[in-house]
Write an enzyme that holds these catalytic residues in place. Sequence first.
Site, PDB file in Angstrom:
ATOM      1  N   ASN A 285       0.935  -1.222  -0.008  1.00  0.00           N
ATOM      2  CA  ASN A 285       0.035   0.038  -0.011  1.00  0.00           C
ATOM      3  C   ASN A 285       0.636   1.191   0.006  1.00  0.00           C
ATOM      4  OD1 ASN A 285      -1.773   2.131   0.606  1.00  0.00           O
ATOM      5  ND2 ASN A 285      -2.320   1.488   2.793  1.00  0.00           N
TER       6      ASN A 285
ATOM      7  N   LYS B 221      -0.076   4.180  -0.321  1.00  0.00           N
ATOM      8  CA  LYS B 221      -0.541   5.507   0.388  1.00  0.00           C
ATOM      9  C   LYS B 221      -0.396   6.603  -0.556  1.00  0.00           C
ATOM     10  CE  LYS B 221       0.159   3.273   4.698  1.00  0.00           C
ATOM     11  NZ  LYS B 221       0.227   3.424   6.254  1.00  0.00           N
TER      12      LYS B 221
ATOM     13  N   HIS C 241      -9.610   1.197   4.814  1.00  0.00           N
ATOM     14  CA  HIS C 241      -8.095   1.504   5.514  1.00  0.00           C
ATOM     15  C   HIS C 241      -8.345   2.257   6.779  1.00  0.00           C
ATOM     16  CE1 HIS C 241      -3.828   2.305   6.675  1.00  0.00           C
ATOM     17  NE2 HIS C 241      -3.715   1.257   5.733  1.00  0.00           N
TER      18      HIS C 241
ATOM     19  N   GLU D 249      -6.854   4.576   8.030  1.00  0.00           N
ATOM     20  CA  GLU D 249      -6.416   5.973   7.730  1.00  0.00           C
ATOM     21  C   GLU D 249      -7.909   6.606   7.046  1.00  0.00           C
ATOM     22  OE1 GLU D 249      -2.883   5.529   5.300  1.00  0.00           O
ATOM     23  OE2 GLU D 249      -1.883   4.819   7.324  1.00  0.00           O
TER      24      GLU D 249
ATOM     25  N   GLU E 260      -5.267  -5.000  10.425  1.00  0.00           N
ATOM     26  CA  GLU E 260      -4.346  -4.229  10.923  1.00  0.00           C
ATOM     27  C   GLU E 260      -4.415  -3.492  11.966  1.00  0.00           C
ATOM     28  OE1 GLU E 260      -2.204  -2.939   6.946  1.00  0.00           O
ATOM     29  OE2 GLU E 260      -3.989  -1.694   7.092  1.00  0.00           O
TER      30      GLU E 260
ATOM     31  N   GLY F  31       2.531   1.896  10.852  1.00  0.00           N
ATOM     32  CA  GLY F  31       3.545   3.076  10.658  1.00  0.00           C
ATOM     33  C   GLY F  31       4.355   3.609  12.025  1.00  0.00           C
TER      34      GLY F  31
ATOM     35  N   SER G 245       3.618  -2.239  10.231  1.00  0.00           N
ATOM     36  CA  SER G 245       4.860  -2.420  10.567  1.00  0.00           C
ATOM     37  C   SER G 245       5.572  -3.697  10.041  1.00  0.00           C
ATOM     38  CB  SER G 245       5.205  -1.933  11.949  1.00  0.00           C
ATOM     39  OG  SER G 245       4.701  -0.589  12.105  1.00  0.00           O
TER      40      SER G 245
HETATM   41  C1  PEP Z   1      -0.701   0.175   5.860  1.00  0.00           C
HETATM   42  O1  PEP Z   1      -0.958   1.342   6.235  1.00  0.00           O
HETATM   43  O2  PEP Z   1      -1.682  -0.442   5.426  1.00  0.00           O
HETATM   44  C2  PEP Z   1       0.427  -0.425   6.781  1.00  0.00           C
HETATM   45  C3  PEP Z   1       0.416  -1.689   7.085  1.00  0.00           C
HETATM   46  O3  PEP Z   1       1.425   0.586   6.942  1.00  0.00           O
HETATM   47  P1  PEP Z   1       2.948   0.266   7.596  1.00  0.00           P
HETATM   48  O4  PEP Z   1       3.336  -1.223   6.941  1.00  0.00           O
HETATM   49  O5  PEP Z   1       3.777   1.223   7.259  1.00  0.00           O
HETATM   50  O6  PEP Z   1       2.967   0.067   9.038  1.00  0.00           O
END
Ligand code: PEP
Length: 252
Positions: free
Chosen positions: A13, A15, A99, A101, A169, A175, A214
């Site tokens: 992803n 973003k 997601h 976000e 997630e 992040g 992460s």
């Molecule tokens: C995400 O935003 O879907 C995600 C998993 O981000 P990160 O791997 O940076 O934690």
Amino acid sequence: MAALPRRALVAGNWKMNGLKRSTTELEKVVAGAGALAGKVELMIFPPATLVTAFAATVHGSEVGIGGQDCHAEASGAFTGDISAEMLADAGAKAVIVGHSERRTLHKETDVEVRAKALAAWRAGLTAVVCIGEAKDERVSGKTLDVLGRQIDGSLPDGATGANLVIAYEPVWAIGTGLTPTAADVAEAHGFIRERLTARYGDVAQAVRVLYGGSVKPSNAKELMGVANVDGALVGGASLKADEFLGIANVYR
Ligand code: PEP
């Protein structure tokens, strides 16, 4: 790694990152994907501006391209939005919906996420539906309640192994560099599989459930080795081809 009952998927992803020149990074992913053919499916979810160009770049390769969000309607007076049909027309095979976000920053509800998943199916796309608990929900022992509510509210009837992927997630892991323990991931994924089975019956065995939050090459082996984890949704580490491939190489 032991063979999975479902084909693993490692999805990146991007973003709100990426310009036309980022195609070079995608080309490296395509170059590395050949060695992983048949072992793990790879997908990149770039910003909408790059879907057409990226779909052309991966054409004929093992890598798929998806969108990061879609509107529930096919077309209309929705300035700034993009429909699932537009993503499909641009060459996308899948779209991320719900997601964290978008749930947080755009106040998207389970009802809206469900409508977007249905829109994805209407357009022939796989819906990658994200669910996950916030930090306070984890600390107060509400993780499984939250996941159950999001599964019940965000998923339409009619799922198959081809049209639905779930991404678990934990919001606090996205992040931040923080990850749940393997035991916590096992509990969440086991719960998700049970809830999917209660809802969809045997079909649930074909639905892939990804872990996201992460994921890096250094922790991918442990996280991907947990029962009922069928791959990863990767944010930050997907922006560099070598890190993304380093994660996918766990399945080699
Ligand atoms: C995400 O935003 O879907 C995600 C998993 O981000 P990160 O791997 O940076 O934690």
